[in-house]
Design a protein around this motif. Sequence first.
Motif, mmCIF file in Angstrom:
data_model
loop_
_atom_site.group_PDB
_atom_site.id
_atom_site.type_symbol
_atom_site.label_atom_id
_atom_site.label_comp_id
_atom_site.label_asym_id
_atom_site.label_seq_id
_atom_site.Cartn_x
_atom_site.Cartn_y
_atom_site.Cartn_z
ATOM 1 N N ALA A 132 0.732 -1.409 -0.147
ATOM 2 C CA ALA A 132 -0.213 -0.067 -0.364
ATOM 3 C C ALA A 132 1.266 1.252 0.039
ATOM 4 N N LEU A 133 2.283 1.530 0.389
ATOM 5 C CA LEU A 133 2.779 2.449 1.179
ATOM 6 C C LEU A 133 4.242 1.758 0.861
ATOM 7 N N THR A 134 5.035 2.392 -0.899
ATOM 8 C CA THR A 134 6.371 1.779 0.024
ATOM 9 C C THR A 134 7.436 3.323 0.401
ATOM 10 N N ARG A 135 8.277 2.478 0.862
ATOM 11 C CA ARG A 135 9.291 3.364 0.741
ATOM 12 C C ARG A 135 9.480 5.196 0.296
ATOM 13 N N ASP A 136 9.576 4.895 -0.778
ATOM 14 C CA ASP A 136 9.858 5.903 -1.766
ATOM 15 C C ASP A 136 8.045 6.450 -1.840
ATOM 16 N N GLU A 137 7.486 6.173 -1.666
ATOM 17 C CA GLU A 137 6.227 6.741 -1.979
ATOM 18 C C GLU A 137 5.863 8.113 -0.114
ATOM 19 N N ALA A 138 6.263 6.974 0.475
ATOM 20 C CA ALA A 138 6.284 8.349 2.109
ATOM 21 C C ALA A 138 7.271 8.973 1.575
ATOM 22 N N LEU A 139 8.535 8.723 1.252
ATOM 23 C CA LEU A 139 9.536 10.099 1.173
ATOM 24 C C LEU A 139 8.502 11.203 -0.174
ATOM 25 N N ASP A 140 8.075 10.909 -1.064
ATOM 26 C CA ASP A 140 7.475 11.703 -2.115
ATOM 27 C C ASP A 140 6.888 12.376 -0.971
ATOM 28 N N LEU A 141 5.787 11.727 -0.749
ATOM 29 C CA LEU A 141 4.828 12.835 0.628
ATOM 30 C C LEU A 141 5.411 14.014 1.004
ATOM 31 N N LEU A 142 6.132 13.247 2.042
ATOM 32 C CA LEU A 142 7.448 14.194 2.828
ATOM 33 C C LEU A 142 7.824 15.214 2.410
ATOM 34 N N ARG A 143 8.520 14.904 1.731
ATOM 35 C CA ARG A 143 9.350 15.916 0.683
ATOM 36 C C ARG A 143 8.113 17.365 0.055
ATOM 37 N N ARG A 144 7.356 16.488 -0.421
ATOM 38 C CA ARG A 144 6.068 17.629 -1.009
ATOM 39 C C ARG A 144 5.239 18.638 0.505
#
Lengths: 449, 449
Positions: free
Chosen positions: B163-175
């Motif tokens: 459902a949520l990868t580390r890379d997706e999480a990183l994108d969300l936090l950067r935005r």
Amino acid sequence: MTENVTSAARVTAVDTHDIRFPTSRELDGSDAMNPDPDYSAAYVVLRTDAGDGPEGHGFTFTIGRGNDVQVAAIDSLRDHVVGRRVADLAADPGSLARDLTGDSQLRWLGPEKGVMHMAIGAVVNAAWDLAAKCAGKPLWQFLADAEPEWLVRQIDFRYLTDALTRDEALDLLRRGREGAAERAARLRERGYPAYTTSPGWLGYDDEKLTRLARRAVADGFTQIKLKVGADLADDVRRCRVARSVVGPHVRMAIDANQRWDVDAAVEWTRALAEFDPYWVEEPTSPDDILGHAAIRRGVAPVKVATGEHVQNRIVFKQLLQAGAIDVLQIDAARVGGVNENLAILLLAAKFGVPVCPHAGGVGLCELVQHLSMFDYVALTGSTEDRVIEYVDHLHQHFTDPVVITDGHYRAPAAPGFSATMRPESIAEYTYPDGTFWAADLAQRKESAV
Amino acid sequence: MTENVTSAARVTAVDTHDIRFPTSRELDGSDAMNPDPDYSAAYVVLRTDAGDGPEGHGFTFTIGRGNDVQVAAIDSLRDHVVGRRVADLAADPGSLARDLTGDSQLRWLGPEKGVMHMAIGAVVNAAWDLAAKCAGKPLWQFLADAEPEWLVRQIDFRYLTDALTRDEALDLLRRGREGAAERAARLRERGYPAYTTSPGWLGYDDEKLTRLARRAVADGFTQIKLKVGADLADDVRRCRVARSVVGPHVRMAIDANQRWDVDAAVEWTRALAEFDPYWVEEPTSPDDILGHAAIRRGVAPVKVATGEHVQNRIVFKQLLQAGAIDVLQIDAARVGGVNENLAILLLAAKFGVPVCPHAGGVGLCELVQHLSMFDYVALTGSTEDRVIEYVDHLHQHFTDPVVITDGHYRAPAAPGFSATMRPESIAEYTYPDGTFWAADLAQRKESAV
């Protein structure tokens, strides 16, 4: 048979014992998530003032550290149990389960999961042991002889009714009684099929795997199980070795002990498909209903099995509703007692999913055989594609240990739930003051000097 | 700021306290499942040898009986914590969480659920408190200032990657960092929106409900919540009273505290639909993902909310995957610490579901405000349809209590996680030896004579 003894008797004490066996030293029980388990039991005895009348015995199985926390949780239930009439417990063990799970303050610590729920399961199972002993029957027979109306009264249908109503359960149990006497006779004669995990612990080398797999076939087992999930190359090699030893007709299950995420479970299982695994067990978190459903779609025709860590009937309900499992693995000592496992057996029967119990550990074989035997005699009436796990450790510590012949569990004949541990085992393995651990700690202290 | 103090310092002790407040005597906190809670905390202090350097404080919230079991579970973690360098904990609290949830023997008692997981959450939250204090920042700011790369390293993505990868999480936090400074300034100025449950406890009569609902509106709250689920006729009357007091524009949530099965949840909620409930909270078992999804389909446009009893990130993941909830209610002290709540906030952000935390109890408001404030400042950037629960009990026992003005939580300014309880409160309400309970027990003994 003991009615006169128990009619006035009451529970006078709830004794608890922190019992640990040093199994980690032989790598017995080692798997991808549990490299060094010390098989342990948070053990409970319901004592009564019935003179030499029966006591109720139960336990939670753990793998070492935290067994003391489990004992503390059982201790917290004492006030609910002491003073109850033995006759009331024997007539209606389900009401104890409802009172314990319904304690609104303790409920906050779950609800119905983890340490507190396992503690409730231990105490409630001790009450079922007492009830069966009072009736003078092994638990499987006590259940199989019970009226369907009485059995459904033992069950908490809360949160189940969208999948199984009380009336549906009653229908299943009434139909299950047809031919029960013949099946009971057949069970006493032939036993209930078992499979063995003994060859497949992750810490064993190929020589030991080969030797134990060969012995399993010679002993009449038609299914073995291998632990997998730590290293794929190792798993390929071990599956190849095992398959070559047991031949094409013995079923070989694989067990990842929750090691994988969804995608990894599908990939890893497919990579082992050439060895024709019968089921893949605990491919991911036991909480992940939707994950199991996705894995099942991805690995068919390999079957998906889970249950030893499934916390309660509500999660089992959803695993069935979601079509997430092919094989349902009850555990006798993780959920809230026999009554909750009755609900789970009924759910499985309704959804037509075979139950192949988790066992091993300390005393789990002794307990869970009763539930499968009841299921066969008086619920589903079938042993097709059903096997109880068997591991040949620690049975010598019980007064009524399981007996396996020709790959089958023999039907227990002694009254009760087969939960009673030998007093000398309790004295030896109580942690940290029993004779074994006291000597062990003294020796370690000496070598540290 | 305290770097010099902490670079050589180590954790020297893990102190635990069984603290209970006699809230049941006023029916504060009464609901359909919990008629008489004594709000309690299994409280933990990480002491260090850093002289007058910071300590780490954390706790599990319970409602009375069983608080001792929770303390025993925290005690069982002591060996994992004592001796750790404060600087290591401050630099990487997530590694403590991984070590604790990864203890293979303790893992058997869950995994990641119930008593043992809440104990881990208490200890891990104490480490986060320590980390934020070492940085000299309130936790929300400590998190909002952290690098996205560091934040994702604090998170255990196991069982989440479908459902949520580390890379997706990183994108969300950067935005999420874009515009964070402006939002932090706005937060300090206006605070974060709250709603209040204080009017709606089930044990209150209509006069008290009316009075407190009126006061809630006067105090600037734009949402209140009523407990429901014990008696439908009562609920109809109480909802009518509350709606007539607050008018059509104040949101009114209803909360069943897990009282219903799926069908009953749908019927009961529909029967209250005329009073325009904004959400129905905990309509059924927190374990029932598929049940919540069915209820949501059945009660729309009333929203479905749950989370205060959801055991971990894996169940939250599925609630989102199944489209089972409109509102996700994190709790600061049920899951395995700040790091697990970061994972849950990220899951909610990915699925576009607003987070409205559960609070109340003992100190839950103090903790959880930090997580919502981080979410606003540096993740979703929004407070639309987001409110933190507020209950006006027991705040006086904390050294840095929440401050509510005009229906908003003020942003905390003191370093840490606002978890520190006043020493005099600990001394008074420790069970059973604190001054309050000792006197209470003596009085009861006297009246019994």
